[in-house]
Design a protein around this motif. Structure first.
Motif, PDB file in Angstrom:
ATOM      1  N   SER A 158     -78.433   1.594  30.943  1.00  0.00           N
ATOM      2  CA  SER A 158     -77.125   2.185  30.645  1.00  0.00           C
ATOM      3  C   SER A 158     -76.423   1.444  29.515  1.00  0.00           C
ATOM      4  N   SER A 159     -76.717   0.159  29.359  1.00  0.00           N
ATOM      5  CA  SER A 159     -76.099  -0.615  28.274  1.00  0.00           C
ATOM      6  C   SER A 159     -76.528  -0.088  26.905  1.00  0.00           C
ATOM      7  N   LEU A 160     -77.778   0.334  26.797  1.00  0.00           N
ATOM      8  CA  LEU A 160     -78.267   0.895  25.534  1.00  0.00           C
ATOM      9  C   LEU A 160     -77.666   2.278  25.302  1.00  0.00           C
ATOM     10  N   LYS A 161     -77.526   3.042  26.368  1.00  0.00           N
ATOM     11  CA  LYS A 161     -76.863   4.352  26.228  1.00  0.00           C
ATOM     12  C   LYS A 161     -75.428   4.174  25.762  1.00  0.00           C
ATOM     13  N   ALA A 162     -74.738   3.152  26.265  1.00  0.00           N
ATOM     14  CA  ALA A 162     -73.364   2.900  25.829  1.00  0.00           C
ATOM     15  C   ALA A 162     -73.324   2.596  24.332  1.00  0.00           C
ATOM     16  N   TRP A 163     -74.283   1.782  23.862  1.00  0.00           N
ATOM     17  CA  TRP A 163     -74.339   1.471  22.423  1.00  0.00           C
ATOM     18  C   TRP A 163     -74.518   2.747  21.609  1.00  0.00           C
ATOM     19  N   LEU A 164     -75.433   3.601  22.038  1.00  0.00           N
ATOM     20  CA  LEU A 164     -75.658   4.858  21.325  1.00  0.00           C
ATOM     21  C   LEU A 164     -74.401   5.716  21.303  1.00  0.00           C
ATOM     22  N   ASP A 165     -73.721   5.809  22.431  1.00  0.00           N
ATOM     23  CA  ASP A 165     -72.508   6.632  22.480  1.00  0.00           C
ATOM     24  C   ASP A 165     -71.449   6.129  21.501  1.00  0.00           C
ATOM     25  N   HIS A 166     -71.402   4.821  21.294  1.00  0.00           N
ATOM     26  CA  HIS A 166     -70.432   4.263  20.340  1.00  0.00           C
ATOM     27  C   HIS A 166     -70.842   4.513  18.889  1.00  0.00           C
ATOM     28  N   VAL A 167     -72.120   4.349  18.573  1.00  0.00           N
ATOM     29  CA  VAL A 167     -72.525   4.406  17.156  1.00  0.00           C
ATOM     30  C   VAL A 167     -72.781   5.816  16.660  1.00  0.00           C
ATOM     31  N   ILE A 168     -72.970   6.780  17.562  1.00  0.00           N
ATOM     32  CA  ILE A 168     -73.146   8.165  17.125  1.00  0.00           C
ATOM     33  C   ILE A 168     -71.763   8.741  16.836  1.00  0.00           C
ATOM     34  N   ILE A 169     -71.416   8.782  15.567  1.00  0.00           N
ATOM     35  CA  ILE A 169     -70.085   9.219  15.140  1.00  0.00           C
ATOM     36  C   ILE A 169     -70.250  10.423  14.222  1.00  0.00           C
ATOM     37  N   ALA A 170     -69.761  11.562  14.676  1.00  0.00           N
ATOM     38  CA  ALA A 170     -69.899  12.801  13.908  1.00  0.00           C
ATOM     39  C   ALA A 170     -69.223  12.678  12.549  1.00  0.00           C
ATOM     40  N   GLY A 171     -69.940  13.120  11.506  1.00  0.00           N
ATOM     41  CA  GLY A 171     -69.406  13.071  10.156  1.00  0.00           C
ATOM     42  C   GLY A 171     -69.598  11.735   9.467  1.00  0.00           C
ATOM     43  N   ARG A 172     -70.178  10.795  10.172  1.00  0.00           N
ATOM     44  CA  ARG A 172     -70.427   9.467   9.595  1.00  0.00           C
ATOM     45  C   ARG A 172     -71.893   9.088   9.808  1.00  0.00           C
ATOM     46  N   THR A 173     -72.223   8.585  10.977  1.00  0.00           N
ATOM     47  CA  THR A 173     -73.613   8.229  11.258  1.00  0.00           C
ATOM     48  C   THR A 173     -74.410   9.422  11.762  1.00  0.00           C
ATOM     49  N   SER A 174     -73.730  10.480  12.165  1.00  0.00           N
ATOM     50  CA  SER A 174     -74.379  11.655  12.751  1.00  0.00           C
ATOM     51  C   SER A 174     -73.738  12.925  12.216  1.00  0.00           C
ATOM     52  N   MET A 175     -74.560  13.964  12.120  1.00  0.00           N
ATOM     53  CA  MET A 175     -74.063  15.270  11.666  1.00  0.00           C
ATOM     54  C   MET A 175     -73.308  15.151  10.351  1.00  0.00           C
ATOM     55  N   ALA A 176     -73.854  14.342   9.448  1.00  0.00           N
ATOM     56  CA  ALA A 176     -73.284  14.170   8.116  1.00  0.00           C
ATOM     57  C   ALA A 176     -74.392  14.410   7.098  1.00  0.00           C
ATOM     58  N   GLN A 177     -74.021  14.805   5.912  1.00  0.00           N
ATOM     59  CA  GLN A 177     -75.002  15.065   4.862  1.00  0.00           C
ATOM     60  C   GLN A 177     -74.744  14.163   3.665  1.00  0.00           C
ATOM     61  N   PRO A 178     -75.430  13.026   3.548  1.00  0.00           N
ATOM     62  CA  PRO A 178     -76.363  12.528   4.561  1.00  0.00           C
ATOM     63  C   PRO A 178     -75.644  11.615   5.547  1.00  0.00           C
ATOM     64  N   SER A 179     -76.330  11.313   6.635  1.00  0.00           N
ATOM     65  CA  SER A 179     -75.829  10.297   7.564  1.00  0.00           C
ATOM     66  C   SER A 179     -75.797   8.958   6.847  1.00  0.00           C
ATOM     67  N   THR A 180     -74.836   8.116   7.198  1.00  0.00           N
ATOM     68  CA  THR A 180     -74.729   6.797   6.562  1.00  0.00           C
ATOM     69  C   THR A 180     -75.860   5.861   6.958  1.00  0.00           C
ATOM     70  N   VAL A 181     -76.675   6.256   7.950  1.00  0.00           N
ATOM     71  CA  VAL A 181     -77.795   5.413   8.380  1.00  0.00           C
ATOM     72  C   VAL A 181     -79.132   6.141   8.244  1.00  0.00           C
ATOM     73  N   ALA A 182     -79.131   7.271   7.572  1.00  0.00           N
ATOM     74  CA  ALA A 182     -80.336   8.097   7.471  1.00  0.00           C
ATOM     75  C   ALA A 182     -81.498   7.323   6.856  1.00  0.00           C
ATOM     76  N   GLY A 183     -82.668   7.431   7.492  1.00  0.00           N
ATOM     77  CA  GLY A 183     -83.887   6.856   6.946  1.00  0.00           C
ATOM     78  C   GLY A 183     -84.098   5.393   7.228  1.00  0.00           C
ATOM     79  N   THR A 184     -83.173   4.731   7.919  1.00  0.00           N
ATOM     80  CA  THR A 184     -83.355   3.305   8.208  1.00  0.00           C
ATOM     81  C   THR A 184     -84.567   3.107   9.113  1.00  0.00           C
ATOM     82  N   PRO A 185     -85.544   2.296   8.674  1.00  0.00           N
ATOM     83  CA  PRO A 185     -86.720   2.074   9.527  1.00  0.00           C
ATOM     84  C   PRO A 185     -86.331   1.375  10.822  1.00  0.00           C
TER      85      PRO A 185
END
Length: 217
Positions: free
Chosen positions: A104-131
């Motif tokens: 659940s701690s990892l799920k909490a991290w994901l819920d915080h970092v998935i930000i619409a229009g920034r890291t997610s659902m953005a063109q492009p995402s600010t983290v797109a392609g990071t290995p």
């Protein structure tokens, strides 16, 4: 110099955690390749994040210039965590299977970092392609054709969350049967467990080198 974001979520210390041991191998090789690089480390078990609440969620959907002081305060942690991900040139995540899914701690991290229009659902995402390398350890066997194949919700979930939501470039390392040496019922699987563990460490070192070569290209 390159920056690595290293996240561990196992409840157990490195000598009792397959995921921590393998992420440590990745990090060791990464640091050997980048002696002047930076590592951002998050131990989500030692310092758990609060679950996303209504204010923090609402703040993520509110333009910065429209946020109230209350929303700004609620968004501060999400901004910090997202900024760490945005700074990273590569990511390694320890994701042990607990009750068939991620901690659940990892799920909490994901819920915080998935930000619409920034890291997610953005063109492009600010983290797109990071290995991103995910060490998805599990105590038993859940691969294709095994009796518990349908119980596997770590690779399925993270594969979607990290690629579809964050647009990261994700690879998995999967140490299996990690409980064989401590569970008498799995005694006949010890050799397979040891082989899986050894393979995972080899893959971690190799992937750290591969990511380094990719970033240098």
């Amino acid at each position: 110099m390159p920056t690595l974001l290293h996240i561990d979520s196992s409840l157990f210390p490195a000598d009792a955690s397959a995921s921590r041991a393998v992420t440590a191998t990745f990090r060791k090789e990464w640091e050997a390749q980048h002696p002047d690089g930076t590592v951002i480390y998050r131990d989500l078990a030692a310092e758990p994040l609060p679950h996303l609440d209504g204010l923090a969620a609402a703040a993520g959907f509110t333009p910065a210039e429209q946020r109230t002081p209350e929303l700004e305060a609620a968004f501060a942690l999400r901004d910090t965590l997202a900024s760490e991900l945005e700074r990273a040139d590569a990511v390694v995540i320890g994701a042990p299977m607990y009750n068939f899914t991620i901690p659940s701690s990892l799920k909490a991290w994901l819920d915080h970092v998935i930000i619409a229009g920034r890291t997610s659902m953005a063109q492009p995402s600010t983290v797109a392609g990071t290995p991103t390398v995910v060490v998805a350890s599990r105590g038993g066997g859940y691969g294709p054709g095994t009796p518990r194949e349908s119980f596997e919700f770590v690779l399925n979930y993270l594969g979607k969350a990290l690629t579809e939501m964050l647009s990261l470039d994700v690879e998995f390392i999967v140490p299996e049967l990690t409980l064989a040496r401590t569970n008498p019922a799995m005694a006949d699987l010890v050799d397979l467990s040891d082989a899986s563990k050894a393979k995972a460490h080899e893959e971690a070192a190799a992937k750290a080198k591969t990511v380094t070569a990719r970033l240098a290209a």
